[in-house]
Design a protein around this motif. Structure first.
Motif, mmCIF file in Angstrom:
data_model
loop_
_atom_site.group_PDB
_atom_site.id
_atom_site.type_symbol
_atom_site.label_atom_id
_atom_site.label_comp_id
_atom_site.label_asym_id
_atom_site.label_seq_id
_atom_site.Cartn_x
_atom_site.Cartn_y
_atom_site.Cartn_z
ATOM 1 N N ARG A 53 1.025 -0.856 -0.424
ATOM 2 C CA ARG A 53 -0.135 0.089 -0.207
ATOM 3 C C ARG A 53 1.141 1.319 -0.355
ATOM 4 N N SER A 54 0.541 2.519 -0.867
ATOM 5 C CA SER A 54 0.984 4.188 -0.882
ATOM 6 C C SER A 54 0.961 3.959 1.093
ATOM 7 N N PHE A 55 1.125 5.297 1.387
ATOM 8 C CA PHE A 55 1.694 5.816 3.082
ATOM 9 C C PHE A 55 0.939 6.409 2.688
ATOM 10 N N SER A 56 -0.006 7.008 2.644
ATOM 11 C CA SER A 56 -1.325 7.878 2.285
ATOM 12 C C SER A 56 -2.494 7.016 2.904
ATOM 13 N N ASP A 57 -2.632 5.327 1.850
ATOM 14 C CA ASP A 57 -2.997 4.734 1.993
ATOM 15 C C ASP A 57 -2.854 4.467 3.703
ATOM 16 N N ALA A 58 -1.901 3.643 4.006
ATOM 17 C CA ALA A 58 -1.406 2.722 5.152
ATOM 18 C C ALA A 58 -1.264 3.941 6.242
ATOM 19 N N ILE A 59 -1.433 5.127 6.203
ATOM 20 C CA ILE A 59 -2.478 5.999 7.964
ATOM 21 C C ILE A 59 -3.655 6.336 7.503
ATOM 22 N N THR A 60 -4.760 6.053 7.125
ATOM 23 C CA THR A 60 -5.433 6.288 6.759
ATOM 24 C C THR A 60 -6.282 4.782 6.836
ATOM 25 N N HIS A 61 -5.297 3.370 7.714
ATOM 26 C CA HIS A 61 -5.542 2.451 7.938
ATOM 27 C C HIS A 61 -6.058 2.167 9.666
ATOM 28 N N PRO A 62 -7.390 1.389 10.001
ATOM 29 C CA PRO A 62 -7.878 2.009 11.247
ATOM 30 C C PRO A 62 -7.282 1.426 11.984
ATOM 31 N N GLY A 63 -6.409 0.274 12.044
ATOM 32 C CA GLY A 63 -5.495 -0.068 13.015
ATOM 33 C C GLY A 63 -4.604 0.813 13.288
ATOM 34 N N VAL A 64 -4.174 1.822 12.730
ATOM 35 C CA VAL A 64 -3.152 3.077 12.961
ATOM 36 C C VAL A 64 -3.600 4.116 13.843
ATOM 37 N N TYR A 65 -5.349 3.905 13.305
ATOM 38 C CA TYR A 65 -5.800 4.979 14.251
ATOM 39 C C TYR A 65 -6.861 4.581 15.623
ATOM 40 N N MET A 66 -6.799 3.085 15.767
ATOM 41 C CA MET A 66 -8.513 2.772 16.478
ATOM 42 C C MET A 66 -7.547 2.873 17.712
ATOM 43 N N THR A 67 -5.880 2.445 18.010
ATOM 44 C CA THR A 67 -6.054 2.606 19.288
ATOM 45 C C THR A 67 -5.638 3.811 20.313
ATOM 46 N N TRP A 68 -4.775 4.337 19.040
ATOM 47 C CA TRP A 68 -5.389 6.245 19.865
ATOM 48 C C TRP A 68 -6.461 6.620 20.322
ATOM 49 N N MET A 69 -7.239 6.272 19.653
ATOM 50 C CA MET A 69 -8.743 6.529 20.170
ATOM 51 C C MET A 69 -9.191 5.489 21.078
ATOM 52 N N GLY A 70 -8.888 4.398 21.259
ATOM 53 C CA GLY A 70 -9.763 3.996 22.553
ATOM 54 C C GLY A 70 -9.080 4.097 23.648
ATOM 55 N N TRP A 71 -7.519 3.493 23.820
ATOM 56 C CA TRP A 71 -6.756 3.782 25.069
ATOM 57 C C TRP A 71 -7.009 5.729 25.099
ATOM 58 N N GLY A 72 -6.989 6.642 23.661
ATOM 59 C CA GLY A 72 -7.572 8.158 24.000
ATOM 60 C C GLY A 72 -8.091 8.539 25.200
ATOM 61 N N ILE A 73 -9.475 7.136 25.578
ATOM 62 C CA ILE A 73 -10.551 7.877 25.443
ATOM 63 C C ILE A 73 -10.195 7.645 26.505
ATOM 64 N N GLY A 74 -9.376 6.482 27.528
ATOM 65 C CA GLY A 74 -9.305 6.448 28.509
ATOM 66 C C GLY A 74 -7.978 7.548 29.392
ATOM 67 N N VAL A 75 -7.151 7.643 28.889
ATOM 68 C CA VAL A 75 -6.611 8.796 29.460
ATOM 69 C C VAL A 75 -7.490 9.248 29.750
ATOM 70 N N PHE A 76 -8.484 10.096 28.356
ATOM 71 C CA PHE A 76 -9.033 11.484 28.615
ATOM 72 C C PHE A 76 -9.555 11.081 30.099
ATOM 73 N N PHE A 77 -10.642 10.242 30.569
ATOM 74 C CA PHE A 77 -11.049 10.589 31.933
ATOM 75 C C PHE A 77 -9.788 10.427 33.122
ATOM 76 N N HIS A 78 -8.651 9.906 32.336
ATOM 77 C CA HIS A 78 -7.716 9.880 33.985
ATOM 78 C C HIS A 78 -7.209 11.567 33.908
ATOM 79 N N TRP A 79 -6.665 11.863 33.103
ATOM 80 C CA TRP A 79 -6.251 13.105 32.679
ATOM 81 C C TRP A 79 -8.016 13.895 34.203
ATOM 82 N N LEU A 80 -9.850 14.091 33.884
ATOM 83 C CA LEU A 80 -10.433 14.069 33.798
ATOM 84 C C LEU A 80 -10.336 14.278 35.359
ATOM 85 N N GLY A 81 -10.159 13.171 36.185
ATOM 86 C CA GLY A 81 -9.694 13.029 37.152
ATOM 87 C C GLY A 81 -8.926 13.722 37.897
ATOM 88 N N VAL A 82 -8.388 13.276 37.483
ATOM 89 C CA VAL A 82 -6.400 14.669 37.794
ATOM 90 C C VAL A 82 -6.805 16.253 38.348
#
Length: 115
Positions: A53-82
């Motif tokens: 795949r091209s680089f632009s196709d690769a960076i739009t793949h859901p696997g690239v950003y799904m961990t950022w989003m999923g784990w990011g929700i947990g980090v956000f709530f941790h931030w909110l708590g602190v």
């Protein structure tokens, strides 16, 4: 132990807990960023090399950003708590409510004994 020393010790314990909470958030956030950079790099590298795949196709793949989003929700709530807005059911709220109820009970008791 005199009263002032006790109050000072309580302030110290409370401040130390706050510092540990802040430190815990910073550690969590640092691990979040480093691990996600690594995971994203591996996925992008794998998609561009193994699947052709091209680089632009690769960076739009859901696997690239799904961990950022999923784990990011947990980090956000941790931030909110602190750092964020305290919820109604905090330890401070409990203490204020206990004091309020004790005061109401004392006033009720005083009214009864005056009659």
């Amino acid at each position: 132990m005199d009263h002032r020393n006790y109050i000072e010790e309580q302030r110290y314990v409370k401040a130390k807990k706050r510092v540990n909470d802040i430190k815990g958030f910073y550690i969590h956030f640092t691990v979040y960023v480093l691990v996600n950079i690594f995971i994203s790099g591996v996925i992008i590298f794998g998609l561009t090399n193994d699947e052709g795949r091209s680089f632009s196709d690769a960076i739009t793949h859901p696997g690239v950003y799904m961990t950022w989003m999923g784990w990011g929700i947990g980090v956000f709530f941790h931030w909110l708590g602190v750092f964020g807005f305290p919820t109604v059911m905090t330890k401070g709220w409990e203490e204020r409510k206990i004091q309020e109820l004790m005061k109401e009970e004392e006033e009720r008791s005083n009214r009864i004994t005056k009659k």
